[in-house]
Design a protein around this motif. Sequence first.
Motif, PDB file in Angstrom:
ATOM      1  N   ASN A 158       0.815  -1.213   0.000  1.00 30.18           N
ATOM      2  CA  ASN A 158       0.000   0.000   0.000  1.00 30.18           C
ATOM      3  C   ASN A 158       0.851   1.266   0.000  1.00 30.18           C
ATOM      4  O   ASN A 158       0.380   2.336  -0.398  1.00 30.18           O
ATOM      5  CB  ASN A 158      -0.946   0.009   1.200  1.00 30.18           C
ATOM      6  CG  ASN A 158      -2.143  -0.897   1.007  1.00 30.18           C
ATOM      7  OD1 ASN A 158      -2.612  -1.074  -0.114  1.00 30.18           O
ATOM      8  ND2 ASN A 158      -2.645  -1.478   2.089  1.00 30.18           N
ATOM      9  N   GLN A 159       2.090   1.149   0.440  1.00 31.76           N
ATOM     10  CA  GLN A 159       2.993   2.303   0.478  1.00 31.76           C
ATOM     11  C   GLN A 159       3.776   2.480  -0.825  1.00 31.76           C
ATOM     12  O   GLN A 159       4.483   3.473  -0.998  1.00 31.76           O
ATOM     13  CB  GLN A 159       3.970   2.162   1.646  1.00 31.76           C
ATOM     14  CG  GLN A 159       3.309   2.274   3.018  1.00 31.76           C
ATOM     15  CD  GLN A 159       4.234   1.864   4.154  1.00 31.76           C
ATOM     16  OE1 GLN A 159       5.393   1.535   3.934  1.00 31.76           O
ATOM     17  NE2 GLN A 159       3.706   1.883   5.374  1.00 31.76           N
ATOM     18  N   ALA A 160       3.673   1.531  -1.737  1.00 34.85           N
ATOM     19  CA  ALA A 160       4.414   1.610  -3.005  1.00 34.85           C
ATOM     20  C   ALA A 160       3.964   2.835  -3.795  1.00 34.85           C
ATOM     21  O   ALA A 160       2.770   3.116  -3.910  1.00 34.85           O
ATOM     22  CB  ALA A 160       4.196   0.343  -3.816  1.00 34.85           C
ATOM     23  N   ARG A 161       4.941   3.555  -4.335  1.00 36.76           N
ATOM     24  CA  ARG A 161       4.648   4.760  -5.110  1.00 36.76           C
ATOM     25  C   ARG A 161       5.105   4.660  -6.556  1.00 36.76           C
ATOM     26  O   ARG A 161       4.638   5.406  -7.417  1.00 36.76           O
ATOM     27  CB  ARG A 161       5.300   5.977  -4.443  1.00 36.76           C
ATOM     28  CG  ARG A 161       4.710   6.310  -3.067  1.00 36.76           C
ATOM     29  CD  ARG A 161       3.260   6.725  -3.186  1.00 36.76           C
ATOM     30  NE  ARG A 161       2.641   6.967  -1.883  1.00 36.76           N
ATOM     31  CZ  ARG A 161       1.935   6.057  -1.220  1.00 36.76           C
ATOM     32  NH1 ARG A 161       1.732   4.847  -1.749  1.00 36.76           N
ATOM     33  NH2 ARG A 161       1.399   6.351  -0.048  1.00 36.76           N
ATOM     34  N   THR A 162       6.053   3.768  -6.828  1.00 37.34           N
ATOM     35  CA  THR A 162       6.550   3.579  -8.187  1.00 37.34           C
ATOM     36  C   THR A 162       6.718   2.088  -8.456  1.00 37.34           C
ATOM     37  O   THR A 162       6.713   1.262  -7.526  1.00 37.34           O
ATOM     38  CB  THR A 162       7.906   4.272  -8.402  1.00 37.34           C
ATOM     39  OG1 THR A 162       8.907   3.616  -7.604  1.00 37.34           O
ATOM     40  CG2 THR A 162       7.839   5.750  -8.027  1.00 37.34           C
ATOM     41  N   LEU A 163       6.902   1.749  -9.721  1.00 38.56           N
ATOM     42  CA  LEU A 163       7.130   0.358 -10.094  1.00 38.56           C
ATOM     43  C   LEU A 163       8.368  -0.193  -9.410  1.00 38.56           C
ATOM     44  O   LEU A 163       8.400  -1.364  -9.014  1.00 38.56           O
ATOM     45  CB  LEU A 163       7.262   0.257 -11.612  1.00 38.56           C
ATOM     46  CG  LEU A 163       7.355  -1.144 -12.227  1.00 38.56           C
ATOM     47  CD1 LEU A 163       6.099  -1.959 -11.914  1.00 38.56           C
ATOM     48  CD2 LEU A 163       7.548  -1.045 -13.737  1.00 38.56           C
ATOM     49  N   ALA A 164       9.381   0.646  -9.235  1.00 39.26           N
ATOM     50  CA  ALA A 164      10.631   0.203  -8.609  1.00 39.26           C
ATOM     51  C   ALA A 164      10.426  -0.284  -7.180  1.00 39.26           C
ATOM     52  O   ALA A 164      11.213  -1.097  -6.674  1.00 39.26           O
ATOM     53  CB  ALA A 164      11.650   1.337  -8.637  1.00 39.26           C
ATOM     54  N   ASP A 165       9.372   0.169  -6.517  1.00 42.82           N
ATOM     55  CA  ASP A 165       9.095  -0.251  -5.142  1.00 42.82           C
ATOM     56  C   ASP A 165       8.665  -1.713  -5.055  1.00 42.82           C
ATOM     57  O   ASP A 165       8.527  -2.256  -3.951  1.00 42.82           O
ATOM     58  CB  ASP A 165       8.009   0.630  -4.519  1.00 42.82           C
ATOM     59  CG  ASP A 165       8.468   2.072  -4.326  1.00 42.82           C
ATOM     60  OD1 ASP A 165       9.686   2.285  -4.191  1.00 42.82           O
ATOM     61  OD2 ASP A 165       7.605   2.969  -4.326  1.00 42.82           O
ATOM     62  N   LEU A 166       8.457  -2.362  -6.215  1.00 44.28           N
ATOM     63  CA  LEU A 166       8.011  -3.759  -6.225  1.00 44.28           C
ATOM     64  C   LEU A 166       9.159  -4.736  -6.471  1.00 44.28           C
ATOM     65  O   LEU A 166       8.924  -5.928  -6.660  1.00 44.28           O
ATOM     66  CB  LEU A 166       6.950  -3.953  -7.311  1.00 44.28           C
ATOM     67  CG  LEU A 166       5.720  -3.037  -7.245  1.00 44.28           C
ATOM     68  CD1 LEU A 166       4.798  -3.328  -8.415  1.00 44.28           C
ATOM     69  CD2 LEU A 166       4.991  -3.199  -5.926  1.00 44.28           C
TER      70      LEU A 166
END
Length: 249
Positions: A127-135
Motif C-alpha cells: 500500500n505504500q508503493a509509489r513507483t514500479l521500482a518499489d516492487l
Amino acid sequence: MKTGVWIGCLWALLLASCPLAAPGPSLNMVYFDDFAPYSWRDEQGKMRGIMVDVMDSVAAELGIRVTHQGYPWQRAQKLVLAGQADGFVTVPTQARGDYTRVVEEPVAFSILTLFTQAGHPQLARLNQARTLADLKTFTILDYIGNGWGKENLVGFKVHLTMNVDNVFKMLSAGRGDVMITVPIVANFKLRQLGLTGRIIEVPLQLGLTPLTLCIAHTSPFQHRATEFSRVLVRLRQSGELARIEARYR
C-alpha cells in the motif's frame, strides 16, 4: 452465333472477371482469447468483448467485412507477425511497432494497477508503493505474451503462466505477491472465478495506457490506418465507445 448473343456472353465474361464484382478482403482480427471483458471466447466458441464490438463498429462505418479469432496471446501475435492475420488491439510496444502500423487513435484506454491477495502479510508495504521500482522485492505474476510486462519488468522477479485465469488462481493461493493489470479486467475475471473479496486492488496506479489497433505491414489494410483513426475519433466523440465499454462493467 448472333451478334446479340455474342455481346451477352462477352458482358457475362467481363462481369465474372471484373475485380469490382468480387467482394473486398476481410479484415482478419486476432485477439487474446482469455482477456475478458476486452476479448474472450464464450461457451459457443465465439469471440466476444469490448475490442470485438469496437472493431465491428469500425468495420460497419468503413463498409468492410471483419472476422474475429481468438488464440493464446503469444500465438495471436505470431500470426500477425507471420502475415497470417491482419491485426490485433493491444498496448503498443517497440517490438510490435516493428511489424505493425499503429493506428493513432486508441480503441480504449486502460489504467494499470496492482492486485494482491487479501490479507497478504506485506500488504502495508504494498500500500505504500509509489513507483514500479518499489516492487523489486516482490514476485510478480504475469501471463505469457504480455508485451507491457516484457518491456517494463526487466530485472524484476516475474513468474509467467499460460493465461489470466491461472494468474488470479495462483495469486489467491499465495503463489506470488502481485499482478499488474487493468481494473476492468480484474473485476470481470474475479467475478467469473468466484474470487471477489479474496483478491484486492492496491492503490498504486502505473499510468494511463492506450489499447490501439495495430495493422500488420503485410496487410492490405495497413495503408488505411488514417481512415481507421478518423472513424475511432468519430465513435469516441459520439459516445459510442463509452457505451460499448459500459455494457461490460
